[in-house]
Design an enzyme around this catalytic site. Structure first.
Site, PDB file in Angstrom:
ATOM      1  N   ARG A  28       0.867  -1.184   0.000  1.00 59.11           N
ATOM      2  CA  ARG A  28       0.000   0.000   0.000  1.00 59.11           C
ATOM      3  C   ARG A  28       0.902   1.231   0.000  1.00 59.11           C
ATOM      4  O   ARG A  28       1.926   1.269   0.702  1.00 59.11           O
ATOM      5  CB  ARG A  28      -0.895   0.024   1.240  1.00 59.11           C
ATOM      6  CG  ARG A  28      -2.070  -0.948   1.178  1.00 59.11           C
ATOM      7  CD  ARG A  28      -3.109  -0.579   0.110  1.00 59.11           C
ATOM      8  NE  ARG A  28      -4.217  -1.523   0.047  1.00 59.11           N
ATOM      9  CZ  ARG A  28      -4.275  -2.586  -0.744  1.00 59.11           C
ATOM     10  NH1 ARG A  28      -3.260  -2.861  -1.559  1.00 59.11           N
ATOM     11  NH2 ARG A  28      -5.334  -3.364  -0.751  1.00 59.11           N
TER      12      ARG A  28
ATOM     13  N   ASP B 113       4.372  -0.106  -7.029  1.00 57.26           N
ATOM     14  CA  ASP B 113       3.110  -0.507  -7.662  1.00 57.26           C
ATOM     15  C   ASP B 113       1.950   0.240  -7.008  1.00 57.26           C
ATOM     16  O   ASP B 113       0.817   0.160  -7.472  1.00 57.26           O
ATOM     17  CB  ASP B 113       2.903  -2.020  -7.523  1.00 57.26           C
ATOM     18  CG  ASP B 113       1.666  -2.499  -8.281  1.00 57.26           C
ATOM     19  OD1 ASP B 113       1.552  -2.167  -9.484  1.00 57.26           O
ATOM     20  OD2 ASP B 113       0.812  -3.175  -7.682  1.00 57.26           O
TER      21      ASP B 113
ATOM     22  N   GLU C 255      -2.777   7.562  -4.748  1.00 58.57           N
ATOM     23  CA  GLU C 255      -3.121   6.946  -6.038  1.00 58.57           C
ATOM     24  C   GLU C 255      -4.613   7.006  -6.373  1.00 58.57           C
ATOM     25  O   GLU C 255      -5.005   6.879  -7.531  1.00 58.57           O
ATOM     26  CB  GLU C 255      -2.673   5.480  -6.068  1.00 58.57           C
ATOM     27  CG  GLU C 255      -3.500   4.565  -5.159  1.00 58.57           C
ATOM     28  CD  GLU C 255      -3.058   3.107  -5.202  1.00 58.57           C
ATOM     29  OE1 GLU C 255      -1.849   2.849  -5.086  1.00 58.57           O
ATOM     30  OE2 GLU C 255      -3.930   2.232  -5.353  1.00 58.57           O
TER      31      GLU C 255
ATOM     32  N   HIS D 226      -0.847  -0.072  -9.597  1.00 55.48           N
ATOM     33  CA  HIS D 226      -1.556  -1.069  -8.789  1.00 55.48           C
ATOM     34  C   HIS D 226      -1.947  -2.266  -9.657  1.00 55.48           C
ATOM     35  O   HIS D 226      -3.113  -2.662  -9.713  1.00 55.48           O
ATOM     36  CB  HIS D 226      -2.786  -0.454  -8.122  1.00 55.48           C
ATOM     37  CG  HIS D 226      -3.099  -1.093  -6.805  1.00 55.48           C
ATOM     38  ND1 HIS D 226      -3.351  -0.397  -5.662  1.00 55.48           N
ATOM     39  CD2 HIS D 226      -3.199  -2.403  -6.453  1.00 55.48           C
ATOM     40  CE1 HIS D 226      -3.603  -1.215  -4.669  1.00 55.48           C
ATOM     41  NE2 HIS D 226      -3.508  -2.459  -5.126  1.00 55.48           N
TER      42      HIS D 226
END
Ligand code: NAI
Length: 345
Positions: free
Chosen positions: A231, A255, A260, A292
């Site tokens: 996260r 990622d 985000e 993600h």
């Protein structure tokens, strides 16, 4: 028929959910918008909502959903940090998909790491332009290097196995170390000091938010590579940018990103990015960002849809009991002491 409002629906979600839902007389109302206070009303007429990582499920949203007749929030993700489970207590039941393909995430972490360290992203762009120069593409061997893994749950352990396959030495930090796992646990400070590569695989909680901050980066080896597929909030992105500018951090593979929610999962190529920090990070030659994407494999999508449909069915058709329901008292389904045959409410 069970009607489910499906927020933040993407093209890749629909085939698997339609297939598994169709087998059980379950109808999905696919909504492109994310769930928030303004969009909760769109669930009226349904009895459950299906949400993803960037939907907002705070106390106000939960109250609105309850007023709309929603009795189940079915997360189609493992992480549930975006849900106020304590606010849901006594009103709406919440279930998640505890594991759909830990391999997908662990393999993506290693894919990003290899890409970064061996400069594959740069080589790919060069050879497409018929530029066959090797200057600036020097990497380093993984064999013999130390990987520090933070969080040794399902994904962390698979990542450990992958690292061992490369001949890396693995050390780990976990607040709840797994006994008899054969994993060498060290303190977080020792992990930061000894690791050539640091990969994050723990959940985002009040304890772990910004666990990688200025102080943590100061304790790292010069040139350490940081991988985050967990996260975004685990890393203080401003501190990371400073660490990169100071040449302390060797590379970052991200990622996930703390801010985000309004950026990732959408095509923003025709727009000006309103996040200077993210733009600056992406502009760095040693930062790789994927949006993600770590979960995104065929196997994972099928498992997510199948488990979510089963979660919804078991709640509405099997006495309201669902194995994957979250505990509202402690918020930690894995370590919850309560008998899973009972419900919190
Ligand atoms: P898991 O629950 O199996 O393992 C998490 C581990 O973190 C546990 O061993 C736990 O003891 C440990 N932990 C908890 N608090 C900690 C702390 N304060 N410090 C250090 N360790 C702590 O979870 P799993 O399935 O391995 O997933 C890990 C994370 O990966 C999830 O929380 C989720 O945020 C993220 N994830 C990201 C995806 C992506 O597409 N990028 C997809 C799926 C999960």
């Amino acid at each position: 028929m069970i009607k489910v409002a499906f927020y933040d629906a993407k093209a890749y979600d629909k085939p698997s959910f339609e297939r598994f839902g169709g087998e059980h007389d379950m109808q999905f109302r696919f909504l492109e918008t994310k769930l928030n206070e303004d969009t909760a009303e769109l669930a009226r007429g349904c009895s459950a909502v299906c949400v993803f990582v960037n939907d907002t499920v705070n106390a106000a949203v939960i109250d609105k959903l309850y007023d709309c007749g929603i009795r189940l929030i079915a997360l189609r993700s493992a992480g549930y940090n975006n849900v106020d489970v304590h606010a849901a207590f006594g009103k709406i039941h919440v279930c998640h998909v505890p594991a759909y393909s830990p391999y997908a995430v662990a393999e993506h972490a290693m894919a990003m790491l290899l890409t970064s360290v061996r400069r594959i992203h740069k080589a790919y762009n060069r050879t497409r332009e018929f530029n066959f120069s090797l200057n600036g593409l020097t990497g380093f061997d993984f064999h013999g290097k130390t990987a520090g893994v933070i969080g040794t749950g399902k994904i962390g352990r698979i990542f450990i196995d992958i690292c061992r396959g490369f001949g890396m030495k693995v050390i780990a930090y976990d607040r709840y170390p797994a006994p008899d796992s054969g994993i060498e646990y060290v303190s977080l400070d020792e992990l930061l000091a000894r690791s050539d590569v640091i990969s994050l695989h723990c959940p985002l909680t009040d304890d772990t938010r910004h666990m990688i901050d200025t102080d943590a980066i100061a304790k790292m080896k010069k040139g350490a590579v940081i991988v985050n597929t967990s996260r975004g909030g685990l890393i203080d992105a401003e501190a990371l940018l400073e660490g990169i500018k100071d040449r302390k951090v060797g590379a970052a593979c991200l990622d996930v990103y703390e801010e985000e929610a309004d950026i990732f999962f959408e095509d923003r190529s025709g727009h000006i990015l309103n996040d200077e920090l993210l733009a600056r990070l992406i502009s760095m030659p040693n930062v790789i960002v994927t949006s993600h994407q770590a979960f995104l494999t065929e196997e994972a999508l099928n498992n997510i849809a199948e488990t979510t449909v089963n979660n919804i069915l078991s709640y509405f058709e099997k006495d309201g009991l669902c194995d994957n329901e979250l505990c509202y008292r402690c918020g930690h389904i894995e370590r919850c002491k309560k008998e899973r045959k009972e419900k919190c409410f």
